[in-house]
Design an enzyme around this catalytic site. Sequence first.
Site, short mmCIF file in Angstrom:
data_model
loop_
_atom_site.label_atom_id
_atom_site.label_comp_id
_atom_site.label_asym_id
_atom_site.label_seq_id
_atom_site.Cartn_x
_atom_site.Cartn_y
_atom_site.Cartn_z
N LYS A 115 8.10 24.46 -14.73
CA LYS A 115 8.88 24.07 -15.91
C LYS A 115 10.10 23.25 -15.54
O LYS A 115 10.51 22.36 -16.28
CB LYS A 115 9.31 25.31 -16.72
CG LYS A 115 8.18 25.90 -17.55
CD LYS A 115 8.73 26.74 -18.69
CE LYS A 115 7.62 27.33 -19.54
NZ LYS A 115 8.11 28.30 -20.52
N LYS A 207 -4.30 24.24 -17.85
CA LYS A 207 -4.42 25.22 -18.94
C LYS A 207 -4.04 24.58 -20.28
O LYS A 207 -3.23 23.65 -20.32
CB LYS A 207 -3.60 26.48 -18.65
CG LYS A 207 -2.14 26.34 -18.80
CD LYS A 207 -1.42 27.69 -18.73
CE LYS A 207 0.05 27.39 -18.95
NZ LYS A 207 0.94 28.50 -18.95
N LYS A 210 1.15 24.49 -25.11
CA LYS A 210 1.92 24.00 -26.26
C LYS A 210 2.56 22.66 -25.97
O LYS A 210 2.82 21.88 -26.88
CB LYS A 210 3.05 24.99 -26.57
CG LYS A 210 2.63 26.29 -27.17
CD LYS A 210 3.82 27.25 -27.22
CE LYS A 210 3.44 28.56 -27.89
NZ LYS A 210 4.44 29.61 -27.67
P1 AMP Z 1 3.68 31.45 -24.58
O1 AMP Z 1 3.17 30.44 -25.53
O2 AMP Z 1 3.95 30.88 -23.24
O3 AMP Z 1 4.79 32.29 -25.11
O4 AMP Z 1 2.45 32.45 -24.36
C1 AMP Z 1 2.15 33.49 -25.25
C2 AMP Z 1 0.96 34.27 -24.74
O5 AMP Z 1 -0.21 33.43 -24.74
C3 AMP Z 1 1.12 34.78 -23.29
O6 AMP Z 1 0.52 36.07 -23.19
C4 AMP Z 1 0.34 33.79 -22.49
O7 AMP Z 1 -0.15 34.33 -21.28
C5 AMP Z 1 -0.80 33.44 -23.45
N1 AMP Z 1 -1.32 32.10 -23.18
C6 AMP Z 1 -0.64 30.93 -23.22
N2 AMP Z 1 -1.45 29.89 -22.90
C7 AMP Z 1 -2.67 30.42 -22.65
C8 AMP Z 1 -3.93 29.87 -22.29
N3 AMP Z 1 -4.10 28.55 -22.12
N4 AMP Z 1 -4.98 30.71 -22.12
C9 AMP Z 1 -4.82 32.06 -22.30
N5 AMP Z 1 -3.66 32.64 -22.64
C10 AMP Z 1 -2.60 31.84 -22.82
#
Ligand code: AMP
Length: 346
Positions: A115, A207, A210
């Site tokens: 990041k 991956k 967002k």
């Molecule tokens: P975040 O958007 O970073 O707050 O992620 C929220 C949740 O979504 C966390 O548990 C992440 O591990 C999960 N997550 C985010 N991106 C992915 C992805 N590409 N595949 C699976 N889980 C994800």
Amino acid sequence: MTNAHARVFSGVQPTGNLHLGNYLGAIKRFVELQERFDCLYCVVDLHAITVWQDPAELKRSIREVAAAFLAAGVDGEKHIVFNQSQVSAHAELAWIFNCVARLGWLNRMTQFKEKAGKDRENASVGLYAYPNLMAADILAYRATHVPVGEDQKQHLELARDIAQKFNNDFSKSIAENGLPEKFFPQPEPLIAGPATRVMSFRDGTKKMSKSDPSDASRINLTDDADKIAAKIRKAKTDPLPLPETVEDLKTRPEADNLVGIYAALADTDAAAVLAEYGGAQFSGFKQALVDLTVAKLSPITAEMSRLVADPGHIDRVLVSGAERASVIASETMRNVKDIVGFVRGA
Ligand code: AMP
Ligand code: TRP
């Protein structure tokens, strides 16, 4: 039946563009765990501001993530849905953990490196200390189980190390205060199922995220049926038909991703999907995936937009959640203050 000693905590950042990876890796699992555990699901707005957020956009996004939890089937009455900044214990405990965690531990965090990128000197101190706040989120409730996607594994390991170091450093004081030796539990990551790491539709080695500048790389939880169909049809694949065995998926990242998504949405596994589609052309499989994705996501999308149109309702859910969360977290904080040696009056 819920397990009395077990508690689930997880968080999602309100940073825009909730996507299929968030749903399959996290939110869908949140819903499933409600049957067996007492759960707290948190919109982690303090985490969001570790990188710049436009204030109006942040507000919108906090309500949108809360709406996604509820629309997917999280029960905000039986369980606790809230936003992090309304419970001051998170920030308080994070400070104490800043003094427990070691610089060397944080220096190993790969997500900070990704990041912060090349311009590390210009990253916020919060972005660096982010994993300590995440440990505080979990341990303020002495949560035992944490459903997350694969990318959070390292942060969970850090939370375990912090819990253990706190218990060791303060073992004498913990005993003197009549508290259990293992004051903080070792929180267990729940990373399982066919879609713990959903990949980009543009590049099967990255991956789904967002922050990817290409909207075609992900399915947003706000995409309508036409958009979902177009994105799946355009998703990158190799020219071969679908493999027959799970073993053969390992060398085919794009096929592996689409089969994993199908399996997660259909509540089955990759082997069962290949039993049906192994040897088929991608075009046919993609059409089946479009139908399945639209069938599963469109009720959620529709409910999300209904909920977002009534911010008063969402805010009431968040306030009620924060009140109930505060009761649990304040008790932990009272004990933590005694353990550390702070004077707190009667
Ligand atoms: P975040 O958007 O970073 O707050 O992620 C929220 C949740 O979504 C966390 O548990 C992440 O591990 C999960 N997550 C985010 N991106 C992915 C992805 N590409 N595949 C699976 N889980 C994800
Ligand atoms: N760091 C997590 C992410 O980016 C979000 C998060 C914050 C979290 N606090 C948490 C997840 C506590 C689980 C438990 O996805």
